[in-house]
Scaffold this active site. Sequence first.
Site, PDB file in Angstrom:
ATOM      1  CD1 TRP A  22      22.477   1.313 -36.835  1.00 38.58           C
ATOM      2  CD2 TRP A  22      20.853   0.626 -36.963  1.00 38.58           C
ATOM      3  NE1 TRP A  22      22.186   0.151 -36.439  1.00 38.58           N
ATOM      4  CE2 TRP A  22      21.414  -0.265 -36.501  1.00 38.58           C
ATOM      5  CE3 TRP A  22      19.638   0.937 -37.932  1.00 38.58           C
ATOM      6  CZ2 TRP A  22      20.500  -1.497 -36.185  1.00 38.58           C
ATOM      7  CZ3 TRP A  22      18.684   0.201 -37.093  1.00 38.58           C
ATOM      8  CH2 TRP A  22      19.068  -1.107 -36.865  1.00 38.58           C
TER       9      TRP A  22
ATOM     10  CB  ALA B 112      18.455   2.851 -29.981  1.00 39.82           C
TER      11      ALA B 112
ATOM     12  CG  ASP C 213      15.660   4.528 -34.921  1.00 41.69           C
ATOM     13  OD1 ASP C 213      15.808   3.886 -33.621  1.00 41.69           O
ATOM     14  OD2 ASP C 213      16.464   4.286 -35.815  1.00 41.69           O
TER      15      ASP C 213
END
Length: 394
Positions: free
Chosen positions: A127, A210, A208
């Site tokens: 990202w 998401a 992470d």
Amino acid sequence: MLGQLKPQPEDAIIELMGRFKADPRPDKVDLGVGVYRNAAGETPVMRAIKAAERALWDSETSKSYTALAGDAGFHNAMADLVLADSVESTRIAAAATVGGTGALHIALELVKDAAPNATVWASNPTWPNHPPIIKRTGLRFAEYRYFDADARAVDFGAMMADLQTAQAGDIVLLHGCCHNPTGANLTLPEWQQVAALLTERGLIPLIDIAYQGFGDGLTEDAAGTRLIAAQCPEVLIAASCSKNFGVYRERAGVLLAIAADGPTRNVTQANLTALNRLNYSFPPDHGARLVTNVLNDPALRADWEAELEGIRTSMLSLRTQLADELRRLTGSDRFGFLAQHRGMFSRLGATPEQVVALREDHGIYMVGDSRMNIAGLSTDTVPLVAAAIAQTGI
């Protein structure tokens, strides 16, 4: 003082959104910005969230502060959603944060306090916000290879070889599911090998997550995270509610920190609370409370899970439709990876010049590395996008 500040480059995705908005063509397609859109091109408020908001409107009697680390009910609900029973609750410290990005910030500040000489390893690619956030904290940054651009698949051998060079105490940033920007995920056996390497070399995972529920299902998407949590003595997990609950603008996120034992957990909790206090005193509560109410109410949770499953299967259907249409137009299986990847994103494999051609000649907007948002498609636009890709010679 302010005259000494340096101009900052405009965010590439925000700049792309501006270009798209200014484009007068009626058949333009936005595959850039990372939000879910339904068949009508809308990012809807989920039914369960709307119902929870109505109930909160009627029942809420105060807008006073909660706790510095956020509401404990939110911590518990999110820990159960992400981790289930993979780790003892007595080892979990938590802090509500300003979205998943806020959770990453707090996690890295915690690392900076506890291990200032650690290197944070992130996948290449990752990202785009990951590297600058890491560097902003002053921590060392390194990359491990992750994606084979030719095969459009995880290069697991290269990933493991690079992580073998990490030093004890280093942080390894992992995508829990639906890898952004590639859509290429680790298999469960690969997650098991990663867990073994992390444990053997004394590396600390920072996960992470998401997009839980956008890939293969709520449980399946958390399987790798739960495996890591069960095997590694210390784990940091940044979880976002933006996508799977659709509360993008409410900025609801949580940092879960798994410690080796109860006493260390208590010290960690105190540090998370202090970091929240320094950053924004009290975290936002509205979105977190809606999420908590949905997860704790059986009827609302069942409706949320049903709508989320519809979103997931819709994206899978669009992936398959696009791959099939490209196979028909090109006579090649080279786009078959689109149906195999999961989540909102895939990397098409176009050059920057081809990305420009797609935008200028066909009104197809995606970011420069050819990351495309599958949720920006519809059954009607898939043939248009496929034809543009084929005509551009990708």
